[in-house]
Write an enzyme that holds these catalytic residues in place. Structure first.
Site, mmCIF file in Angstrom:
data_model
loop_
_atom_site.group_PDB
_atom_site.id
_atom_site.type_symbol
_atom_site.label_atom_id
_atom_site.label_comp_id
_atom_site.label_asym_id
_atom_site.label_seq_id
_atom_site.Cartn_x
_atom_site.Cartn_y
_atom_site.Cartn_z
ATOM 1 N N HIS B 7 40.242 40.740 50.208
ATOM 2 C CA HIS B 7 39.307 41.830 49.893
ATOM 3 C C HIS B 7 39.552 42.341 48.487
ATOM 4 O O HIS B 7 40.606 42.109 47.899
ATOM 5 C CB HIS B 7 39.398 42.980 50.904
ATOM 6 C CG HIS B 7 40.733 43.659 50.958
ATOM 7 N ND1 HIS B 7 41.739 43.278 51.821
ATOM 8 C CD2 HIS B 7 41.248 44.695 50.245
ATOM 9 C CE1 HIS B 7 42.798 44.055 51.652
ATOM 10 N NE2 HIS B 7 42.534 44.929 50.694
ATOM 11 N N HIS B 79 42.577 47.587 43.822
ATOM 12 C CA HIS B 79 43.455 46.412 43.934
ATOM 13 C C HIS B 79 42.674 45.198 44.440
ATOM 14 O O HIS B 79 41.546 45.325 44.915
ATOM 15 C CB HIS B 79 44.677 46.695 44.835
ATOM 16 C CG HIS B 79 44.389 46.931 46.290
ATOM 17 N ND1 HIS B 79 44.243 48.180 46.848
ATOM 18 C CD2 HIS B 79 44.207 46.053 47.315
ATOM 19 C CE1 HIS B 79 44.003 48.059 48.156
ATOM 20 N NE2 HIS B 79 43.983 46.786 48.459
ATOM 21 N N GLU B 130 47.780 43.050 46.140
ATOM 22 C CA GLU B 130 48.322 43.085 47.498
ATOM 23 C C GLU B 130 48.388 41.650 47.992
ATOM 24 O O GLU B 130 47.439 40.878 47.791
ATOM 25 C CB GLU B 130 47.387 43.905 48.411
ATOM 26 C CG GLU B 130 47.872 44.010 49.848
ATOM 27 C CD GLU B 130 46.934 44.856 50.740
ATOM 28 O OE1 GLU B 130 45.792 45.139 50.317
ATOM 29 O OE2 GLU B 130 47.363 45.211 51.848
#
Lengths: 134, 134
Positions: B7, B79, B130
């Site tokens: 994502h 992010h 991440e």
């Protein structure tokens, strides 16, 4: 209206470091460098299984990413590119909804040789959005 | 090492406006709002054909995205989450290469119930990354 995420663009202050980070440290597959003088950038594509990351480095004077790098000297995420089926239909729907298109509103030929438009970040949660007709 | 883009997260200052932007103006499919008190955020997922956009809104005091929104009052890209097969193998390879992991270096359980780690933005072109084990 929105289709696939075509790419996520990251503006980088040093292309050697960027290639090392993604190619060696993160172990991803990189394209060769490509100079796009008409867009004022050198690009390297990071190929991932479902989309691409586009590393953008300024090329020549007045590069459109230079002011971003002046504000973000370490680099950072610059824009997201979403695919659309018909860029004129998308543009007209966005304008009718009150959204602002950057420039004169006419699609330009983007880095992939396809028609693109950029939407005003203030109308989209502080995020610069590129639409690309595929 | 890098797999799919799981994502792209966008921090938003107003969730009503964010849902209207992505759900109505851009015509994408949205998930219901989900409060994640243990992560200090309310999330809405934008489902796209090849990945997801995660709209993040602060929940409770001390939300980890509040300082980002203080610096970026319109919101912005927060992010990118990349998938990895084995998060401990990925972490150890990154540490051996000199990269810094945020926090104590132990994977936490992320918003999707899977082990995650965050990498230091200064080591990765100003971009918060991440990693999620899938």
């Amino acid at each position: 209206m929105l289709g696939r995420v075509n790419h996520i663009a990251i503006a980088v202050p040093d292309l050697d470091v960027a290639e090392k980070s993604y190619g060696e440290t993160l172990g991803a597959k990189l394209s060769p460098r490509q100079d796009l003088p008409e867009h004022g950038v050198t690009v390297v594509f990071v190929t991932l299984p479902n989309t691409k990351v586009e590393l953008l480095y300024p090329l020549g004077a007045g590069s459109p990413i230079q002011s971003f790098l002046d504000k973000n000297p370490n680099g950072g995420m610059h824009h997201i590119c979403y695919e659309v089926d018909d860029i004129l239909v998308a543009r007209d729907k966005l304008l009718a909804g009150g959204a602002r298109i950057l420039g004169d509103g006419a699609p330009k030929i983007g880095a992939h040789g396809k028609p693109v438009l950029f939407l005003h970040p203030k109308d989209f949660l502080g995020t610069l959005i590129e639409l690309e007709q595929v």
